[in-house]
Design a protein around this motif. Structure first.
Motif, short mmCIF file in Angstrom:
data_model
loop_
_atom_site.label_atom_id
_atom_site.label_comp_id
_atom_site.label_asym_id
_atom_site.label_seq_id
_atom_site.Cartn_x
_atom_site.Cartn_y
_atom_site.Cartn_z
N ARG A 220 0.86 -1.18 0.00
CA ARG A 220 0.00 0.00 0.00
C ARG A 220 0.90 1.23 0.00
N LEU B 149 -3.83 2.08 -2.87
CA LEU B 149 -3.69 3.36 -2.20
C LEU B 149 -5.07 3.97 -2.03
N SER C 95 1.37 5.07 0.74
CA SER C 95 0.76 5.98 1.71
C SER C 95 1.59 7.24 1.89
N TYR D 91 -1.60 8.93 -10.28
CA TYR D 91 -1.54 7.48 -10.12
C TYR D 91 -2.00 6.75 -11.37
#
Length: 130
Positions: free
Chosen positions: A66, A103, A68, A112
């Motif tokens: 993930r 995410l 972050s 992204y």
């Protein structure tokens, strides 16, 4: 611009100040943040030896990660730093076998999407399968 994964180069106080002022990081304690950073692969962006950005990837580092806490200091935004941090995390050798990146974000979807992330159910969560 230099990207380091060495936590010894992290300006924790500056990073902490930006994160607690964010809409997602204000409820976390300093101790929790320090532990989260230590358990993550971090991308620290430096310009002339001074930190100007931070992001991290957490997870099992084998099949799942993930992304972050992606943050670029305001005076350095629009210079490709966010894109460079995400690219550095996706290319990190310890994440080479990761097949799913996730995410949560309410902004920067275009950033992204350039890397292949796509929105999932609620629209704020994004996923990259590789």
């Amino acid at each position: 611009m230099e990207i380091s994964h060495d936590l010894a180069r992290l300006d924790f106080r500056a990073t902490w100040d930006w994160l607690i002022s964010s809409h997602w990081g204000g409820q976390r304690t300093e101790a929790i943040k320090r532990r989260a950073f230590e358990n993550s692969i971090c991308a620290i962006v430096l310009v002339d030896g001074r930190q100007v950005g931070f992001a991290r990837a957490s997870g099992d580092r084998a099949v799942f990660a993930r992304i972050s806490d992606v943050i670029v200091w305001p005076e350095h935004r629009g210079k490709g730093i966010g894109k460079a941090m995400v690219a550095a995390l996706l290319a990190h050798p310890e994440l080479a076998s990761v097949s799913t990146f996730m995410l949560n974000t309410s902004d920067a979807h275009d950033l992204y999407a350039r890397f292949g992330f796509r929105p999932v159910i609620d629209g704020n969560e994004m996923r990259l399968d590789r």
